[in-house]
Design an enzyme around this catalytic site. Structure first.
Site, PDB file in Angstrom:
ATOM      1  N   GLU A  35       0.836  -1.205   0.000  1.00  0.00           N
ATOM      2  CA  GLU A  35       0.000   0.000   0.000  1.00  0.00           C
ATOM      3  C   GLU A  35       0.871   1.256   0.000  1.00  0.00           C
ATOM      4  O   GLU A  35       1.773   1.399   0.823  1.00  0.00           O
ATOM      5  CB  GLU A  35      -0.938   0.018   1.200  1.00  0.00           C
ATOM      6  CG  GLU A  35      -1.700   1.317   1.415  1.00  0.00           C
ATOM      7  CD  GLU A  35      -2.453   1.798   0.179  1.00  0.00           C
ATOM      8  OE1 GLU A  35      -2.358   3.000  -0.124  1.00  0.00           O
ATOM      9  OE2 GLU A  35      -3.112   0.970  -0.491  1.00  0.00           O
ATOM     10  N   GLY A  40      -7.047   0.782   3.524  1.00  0.00           N
ATOM     11  CA  GLY A  40      -8.445   1.136   3.320  1.00  0.00           C
ATOM     12  C   GLY A  40      -8.700   1.971   2.098  1.00  0.00           C
ATOM     13  O   GLY A  40      -9.839   2.117   1.657  1.00  0.00           O
ATOM     14  N   GLY A  41      -7.646   2.566   1.525  1.00  0.00           N
ATOM     15  CA  GLY A  41      -7.783   3.325   0.295  1.00  0.00           C
ATOM     16  C   GLY A  41      -8.660   4.553   0.425  1.00  0.00           C
ATOM     17  O   GLY A  41      -8.949   5.044   1.524  1.00  0.00           O
ATOM     18  N   LYS A  52     -20.190   9.379   4.478  1.00  0.00           N
ATOM     19  CA  LYS A  52     -21.470   8.894   5.010  1.00  0.00           C
ATOM     20  C   LYS A  52     -21.639   9.275   6.478  1.00  0.00           C
ATOM     21  O   LYS A  52     -22.757   9.488   6.949  1.00  0.00           O
ATOM     22  CB  LYS A  52     -21.580   7.378   4.847  1.00  0.00           C
ATOM     23  CG  LYS A  52     -21.458   6.883   3.415  1.00  0.00           C
ATOM     24  CD  LYS A  52     -22.256   7.713   2.422  1.00  0.00           C
ATOM     25  CE  LYS A  52     -21.931   7.380   0.983  1.00  0.00           C
ATOM     26  NZ  LYS A  52     -20.718   8.024   0.463  1.00  0.00           N
ATOM     27  N   GLY A 183     -22.164  18.090 -11.229  1.00  0.00           N
ATOM     28  CA  GLY A 183     -23.381  17.695 -10.526  1.00  0.00           C
ATOM     29  C   GLY A 183     -23.539  16.197 -10.462  1.00  0.00           C
ATOM     30  O   GLY A 183     -24.644  15.663 -10.605  1.00  0.00           O
ATOM     31  N   GLY A 272     -15.222  13.879 -11.560  1.00  0.00           N
ATOM     32  CA  GLY A 272     -14.989  12.471 -11.833  1.00  0.00           C
ATOM     33  C   GLY A 272     -13.603  12.003 -11.424  1.00  0.00           C
ATOM     34  O   GLY A 272     -12.839  12.736 -10.780  1.00  0.00           O
ATOM     35  N   HIS A 445     -45.699  -5.479   7.612  1.00  0.00           N
ATOM     36  CA  HIS A 445     -46.340  -4.166   7.688  1.00  0.00           C
ATOM     37  C   HIS A 445     -46.251  -3.642   9.116  1.00  0.00           C
ATOM     38  O   HIS A 445     -46.375  -4.418  10.064  1.00  0.00           O
ATOM     39  CB  HIS A 445     -47.822  -4.296   7.284  1.00  0.00           C
ATOM     40  CG  HIS A 445     -48.612  -3.035   7.445  1.00  0.00           C
ATOM     41  ND1 HIS A 445     -48.534  -2.010   6.532  1.00  0.00           N
ATOM     42  CD2 HIS A 445     -49.485  -2.636   8.419  1.00  0.00           C
ATOM     43  CE1 HIS A 445     -49.330  -1.032   6.930  1.00  0.00           C
ATOM     44  NE2 HIS A 445     -49.920  -1.395   8.070  1.00  0.00           N
TER      45      HIS A 445
END
Length: 470
Positions: A35, A40-41, A52, A183, A272, A445
């Site tokens: 690495e 974990g990159g 997140k 976007g 990108g 439900h």
């Protein structure tokens, strides 16, 4: 120094590389994972996981501010950005530390440094301390070096005012004005975080809609939420230049035939990614690349050079962490002699905007472009009792089925917990299910998952909670 010998060498310890190393070691291969920067990159360090965490925090902040609609009284709510970043960094540290522990416990060796091919089965690693070591792979080398953000002329990234996603997850202050160049997924995910925290966000997108790969009806739901909070969308717009003076930037944009100058505290360049295939010595050993620099592979994830494999972003789109993980495990199995292939039918995807978008299989526009006779089922969350109870009623579940055979072709979800709900659709497509298989499966439900079942019933003309099409 003499060569050190391994069965398998993996270059890169991101979401594709470290699972490849772990799986290879599990299958009895003496394995080394190299690495360059951090375990974990991108995903664990400044991509999937930290973004997140920030999305969850921003959503919690917004829900607290609007809790009065549920009869919950709150006082003044504020954000401590330093504490928020410390919390996020703690999650990243735990995740990356976990990767190191997993590699070690599975008896896969790890070395930090930059790798370069010296032959088809040999690499040289310049270690973090400057020393050099050559390693030989007896059975195979997997390239899992991922991708890096694309830079554009006129928008030199300084890491402070003009930033990429890497810096955007670690801002020390909430910008008053944030301009997004692009976007797409990354721009909108992070832009909506800072919008919830108080930023004025302006998106500059050169194409005719946000999130260009998604169906227009799906994107409209997200755009409506974004603009309702004061966000501004400039589509068919060209970002021409950016000038930084002190702690401010001036962005010049061409939109609708006119030039416009926008002042901003931060400019997030999110147009990108490009594959990290340069500087590895791939060309010298004859590995074939495509016109964009991706490593070309076959269904066994092998390049044109026997013994060299490539997985994840460096080998082509879609740029998804879970795709890289699956390819990493598959490549390790192939090298270990197992009968494994890249043979999946569906690769689900999730976009963590507000509301979330998730897809599996064909999008509606893709199915129509193939000339297939299709039927569409749609169930709006506004009808769902569960969605009303949690205060998230925007969006829908859309089902695309073959009009003749009723086979499931695709599912798109825009709305609450879309990223979790899409897994049912992925299973349905992977197992070659028909619409009846999902429609006849009893769902509990009250849940959001019922909406998936209801959308399939609607596609079949059997819905009971919304009107069926004539």
């Amino acid at each position: 120094m003499a060569n050190e010998s391994y069965d398998l060498i993996v270059i890169g310890a991101g979401p594709g590389g470290y699972p490849a190393a772990i799986r290879g070691s599990q299958l009895g291969l003496k394995t080394l994972c190299v690495e360059k920067e951090y375990l974990g990159g991108v995903c664990l360090n400044w991509g999937c996981i930290p973004s997140k965490a920030l999305i969850a925090a921003a959503s919690t902040y917004e829900r607290i501010k609007h809790a009065g609609t549920m009869g919950i009284k709150t006082g003044d709510v504020s954000i401590d950005v330093a504490a928020l970043q410390a919390w996020k960094d703690g999650i990243v540290k735990k995740q990356t530390g976990g990767v190191g522990s997993l590699l070690k416990s599975n008896k896969a060796d790890t070395v930090m440094g930059s790798a370069t091919f010296k032959s088809k089965n040999t690499i040289e690693v310049v270690k973090s301390d400057g020393s050099r070591q050559t390693y030989e792979a007896k059975k195979g080398i997997i390239v899992a070096t991922g991708a890096a953000t694309i830079q554009i002329p006129g928008f030199a990234v300084d890491g402070k005012v003009v930033i990429t996603a890497r810096e955007a997850v670690s801002l020390k202050e909430v910008p008053k004005t944030l301009v997004l160049i692009g976007g797409g997924v990354i721009g909108l995910e992070l832009g909506m975080v800072y919008q919830k925290l108080g930023s004025k966000v302006i998106v500059v997108e050169m194409l005719d809609q946000l999130l260009p790969t998604e169906d227009a009806d799906v994107v409209r739901v997200v755009e409506r939420r974004f603009t309702s909070r004061g966000g501004e969308v400039l589509t068919k717009a060209k970002a021409k230049s950016c000038t930084v003076k002190g702690a401010k930037a001036t962005v010049v944009v061409e939109h609708e035939g006119k030039e416009r100058s926008i002042e901003a505290d931060n400019v997030l360049v999110a147009v990108g990614f490009r594959p990290n295939s340069k500087g590895l010595g791939l060309e010298e050993v004859g590995v074939k690349l495509d016109e964009r620099g991706h490593i070309v592979t076959d269904d066994k994830l092998q390049t044109n050079v026997p013994g060299i494999y490539a997985i994840g972003d460096v080998s082509g789109a879609p740029y998804l962490a879970h795709k890289a993980t699956k390819e990493g495990e598959t490549a390790a199995e192939i090298i270990a002699g197992h009968k494994s292939l890249r043979d999946w039918r569906v690769m689900p995807a999730a976009i963590f905007t507000d509301p979330e978008i998730a897809t599996a299989g064909l999008r509606e526009k893709e199915a129509k472009a193939l000339g297939k006779p299709i039927k569409i089922g749609k169930f709006p969350f506004s009808v769902s009792g569960r969605a009303q109870a949690v205060g998230e009623t925007e969006g829908f579940v859309k089902t695309i089925i073959d009009a003749e055979t009723k086979a499931v072709l695709g599912v798109a979800i825009v709305g609450p917990e879309a990223s979790d709900l899409i897994s049912e659709a992925a299973v349905a497509i992977e197992m070659c299910a028909y619409a009846e298989d999902v429609a006849l499966t009893i769902h509990p439900h009250p849940t959001l998952g019922e909406s998936v079942m209801e959308s399939f019933k609607h596609a079949l003309g059997e819905a009971v909670h919304i009107m069926n099409k004539n």
